[in-house]
Design a protein around this motif. Sequence first.
Motif, PDB file in Angstrom:
ATOM      1  N   GLU A   1      43.443  33.140  39.641  1.00 34.39           N
ATOM      2  CA  GLU A   1      42.894  34.374  40.213  1.00 34.39           C
ATOM      3  C   GLU A   1      42.638  34.216  41.711  1.00 34.39           C
ATOM      4  OE1 GLU A   1      40.528  36.276  36.378  1.00 34.39           O
ATOM      5  OE2 GLU A   1      39.559  34.689  37.552  1.00 34.39           O
ATOM      6  N   ARG A   2      42.102  33.059  42.087  1.00 36.13           N
ATOM      7  CA  ARG A   2      41.863  32.808  43.527  1.00 36.13           C
ATOM      8  C   ARG A   2      43.185  32.797  44.291  1.00 36.13           C
ATOM      9  NH1 ARG A   2      38.129  29.082  41.380  1.00 36.13           N
ATOM     10  NH2 ARG A   2      39.518  27.333  41.821  1.00 36.13           N
ATOM     11  N   ALA A   3      44.220  32.206  43.711  1.00 41.03           N
ATOM     12  CA  ALA A   3      45.539  32.159  44.351  1.00 41.03           C
ATOM     13  C   ALA A   3      46.116  33.563  44.503  1.00 41.03           C
ATOM     14  CB  ALA A   3      46.487  31.271  43.550  1.00 41.03           C
ATOM     15  N   LEU A   4      45.929  34.398  43.488  1.00 38.76           N
ATOM     16  CA  LEU A   4      46.409  35.774  43.542  1.00 38.76           C
ATOM     17  C   LEU A   4      45.725  36.541  44.676  1.00 38.76           C
ATOM     18  CD1 LEU A   4      48.225  37.842  41.921  1.00 38.76           C
ATOM     19  CD2 LEU A   4      46.099  38.532  40.823  1.00 38.76           C
ATOM     20  N   LEU A   5      44.410  36.384  44.781  1.00 36.62           N
ATOM     21  CA  LEU A   5      43.662  37.036  45.867  1.00 36.62           C
ATOM     22  C   LEU A   5      44.140  36.549  47.235  1.00 36.62           C
ATOM     23  CD1 LEU A   5      40.049  37.124  44.419  1.00 36.62           C
ATOM     24  CD2 LEU A   5      41.294  39.084  45.311  1.00 36.62           C
ATOM     25  N   GLU A   6      44.309  35.252  47.369  1.00 39.94           N
ATOM     26  CA  GLU A   6      44.767  34.687  48.641  1.00 39.94           C
ATOM     27  C   GLU A   6      46.164  35.192  49.003  1.00 39.94           C
ATOM     28  OE1 GLU A   6      43.032  32.980  50.959  1.00 39.94           O
ATOM     29  OE2 GLU A   6      41.333  33.316  49.623  1.00 39.94           O
ATOM     30  N   HIS A   7      47.020  35.291  47.992  1.00 41.36           N
ATOM     31  CA  HIS A   7      48.385  35.772  48.234  1.00 41.36           C
ATOM     32  C   HIS A   7      48.360  37.229  48.709  1.00 41.36           C
ATOM     33  CE1 HIS A   7      52.674  35.908  48.022  1.00 41.36           C
ATOM     34  NE2 HIS A   7      52.699  36.787  47.029  1.00 41.36           N
ATOM     35  N   ALA A   8      47.514  38.069  48.048  1.00 34.09           N
ATOM     36  CA  ALA A   8      47.393  39.475  48.450  1.00 34.09           C
ATOM     37  C   ALA A   8      46.844  39.571  49.873  1.00 34.09           C
ATOM     38  CB  ALA A   8      46.504  40.232  47.471  1.00 34.09           C
ATOM     39  N   LYS A   9      45.850  38.754  50.192  1.00 32.41           N
ATOM     40  CA  LYS A   9      45.294  38.772  51.559  1.00 32.41           C
ATOM     41  C   LYS A   9      46.362  38.368  52.577  1.00 32.41           C
ATOM     42  CE  LYS A   9      41.337  36.424  50.813  1.00 32.41           C
ATOM     43  NZ  LYS A   9      40.070  35.742  51.147  1.00 32.41           N
ATOM     44  N   SER A  10      47.103  37.320  52.281  1.00 36.36           N
ATOM     45  CA  SER A  10      48.095  36.851  53.252  1.00 36.36           C
ATOM     46  C   SER A  10      49.207  37.888  53.444  1.00 36.36           C
ATOM     47  CB  SER A  10      48.663  35.498  52.854  1.00 36.36           C
ATOM     48  OG  SER A  10      49.389  35.594  51.663  1.00 36.36           O
ATOM     49  N   LEU A  11      49.591  38.581  52.373  1.00 37.88           N
ATOM     50  CA  LEU A  11      50.596  39.622  52.493  1.00 37.88           C
ATOM     51  C   LEU A  11      50.080  40.799  53.328  1.00 37.88           C
ATOM     52  CD1 LEU A  11      53.138  38.827  50.942  1.00 37.88           C
ATOM     53  CD2 LEU A  11      52.805  40.865  49.557  1.00 37.88           C
ATOM     54  N   LEU A  12      48.808  41.166  53.122  1.00 46.02           N
ATOM     55  CA  LEU A  12      48.200  42.232  53.935  1.00 46.02           C
ATOM     56  C   LEU A  12      48.146  41.807  55.403  1.00 46.02           C
ATOM     57  CD1 LEU A  12      45.260  43.415  51.636  1.00 46.02           C
ATOM     58  CD2 LEU A  12      47.198  44.808  52.399  1.00 46.02           C
ATOM     59  N   MET A  13      47.828  40.545  55.630  1.00 42.43           N
ATOM     60  CA  MET A  13      47.751  40.040  57.008  1.00 42.43           C
ATOM     61  C   MET A  13      49.125  40.123  57.683  1.00 42.43           C
ATOM     62  SD  MET A  13      45.168  36.889  56.106  1.00 42.43           S
ATOM     63  CE  MET A  13      45.542  35.890  57.511  1.00 42.43           C
ATOM     64  N   GLU A  14      50.172  39.791  56.933  1.00 43.51           N
ATOM     65  CA  GLU A  14      51.527  39.813  57.500  1.00 43.51           C
ATOM     66  C   GLU A  14      52.040  41.237  57.690  1.00 43.51           C
ATOM     67  OE1 GLU A  14      54.355  37.517  55.223  1.00 43.51           O
ATOM     68  OE2 GLU A  14      52.899  35.885  55.010  1.00 43.51           O
ATOM     69  N   THR A  15      51.938  42.045  56.636  1.00 45.42           N
ATOM     70  CA  THR A  15      52.575  43.365  56.667  1.00 45.42           C
ATOM     71  C   THR A  15      51.749  44.430  57.364  1.00 45.42           C
ATOM     72  OG1 THR A  15      51.687  43.941  54.498  1.00 45.42           O
ATOM     73  CG2 THR A  15      53.886  42.928  54.558  1.00 45.42           C
ATOM     74  N   LYS A  16      50.445  44.326  57.320  1.00 45.88           N
ATOM     75  CA  LYS A  16      49.583  45.355  57.902  1.00 45.88           C
ATOM     76  C   LYS A  16      48.853  44.865  59.148  1.00 45.88           C
ATOM     77  CE  LYS A  16      50.407  48.136  54.419  1.00 45.88           C
ATOM     78  NZ  LYS A  16      51.347  49.214  54.528  1.00 45.88           N
ATOM     79  N   ASN A  17      49.192  43.660  59.576  1.00 44.31           N
ATOM     80  CA  ASN A  17      48.616  43.089  60.797  1.00 44.31           C
ATOM     81  C   ASN A  17      47.078  43.059  60.753  1.00 44.31           C
ATOM     82  OD1 ASN A  17      48.940  41.781  63.207  1.00 44.31           O
ATOM     83  ND2 ASN A  17      48.966  43.666  64.429  1.00 44.31           N
ATOM     84  N   MET A  18      46.525  42.576  59.627  1.00 44.62           N
ATOM     85  CA  MET A  18      45.067  42.478  59.447  1.00 44.62           C
ATOM     86  C   MET A  18      44.625  41.039  59.630  1.00 44.62           C
ATOM     87  SD  MET A  18      44.377  44.636  55.977  1.00 44.62           S
ATOM     88  CE  MET A  18      44.564  46.388  55.866  1.00 44.62           C
ATOM     89  N   SER A  19      43.350  40.880  59.994  1.00 42.56           N
ATOM     90  CA  SER A  19      42.758  39.537  59.978  1.00 42.56           C
ATOM     91  C   SER A  19      42.406  39.200  58.527  1.00 42.56           C
ATOM     92  CB  SER A  19      41.495  39.502  60.844  1.00 42.56           C
ATOM     93  OG  SER A  19      40.461  40.243  60.222  1.00 42.56           O
TER      94      SER A  19
END
Length: 186
Positions: free
Chosen positions: A134-152
């Motif tokens: 579950e932690r890995a899934l959350l981290e993956h979603a965060k990293s994808l948002l950071m890449e695609t939506k230019n978020m911190s």
Amino acid sequence: MVNIIVAFSSQKDGINIRNLLMRHGHNVVTVCTNGAAVSQAVDQMEGSDGIVVSGYKYQDMTYSDLLADLPDTWQMIVMASPGNLSHIFEYNVIKIPMPVKVYDLFTTLQAIETTIMRQRKKRREKPKERSSAERALLEHAKSLLMETKNMSEVEAHRYIQKCSMDNGTNMVETAQMILTLLFEEG
């Protein structure tokens, strides 16, 4: 309702205390005349909490020996003569002098039961620890948002939290939805 075990070396005293408590709506699960029987009763209720209403000494041990065996979720009230009570120094033992004043016993029990109920509620409300998947899934979603939506990272985390609250889902489900949507877009 809080489980109560009555433990006195005299069966008669134990039964009298049990009857008094039960007449006033308390949940007495058993009466024991020795410490081993109390330990066994507590073990059979594994994972629960409760109160041991106890005398100073049993056939096989003293209250302090039993106290050392009790889980942290169990409380102990020792009812004994003032002389015996003066030998009790443990901070987590409630002392009630004999002969007992019924009012003192019931107000003490009520206070302990209230504390136990609060502790139960706290344990239930404590957030469940996430698994590594579950932690890995959350981290993956965060990293994808950071890449695609230019978020911190903080912004991505807050975005998942907000979506989770808005949709009434937990954060892991929200992260899964975000991953699905972002992969469909890409």
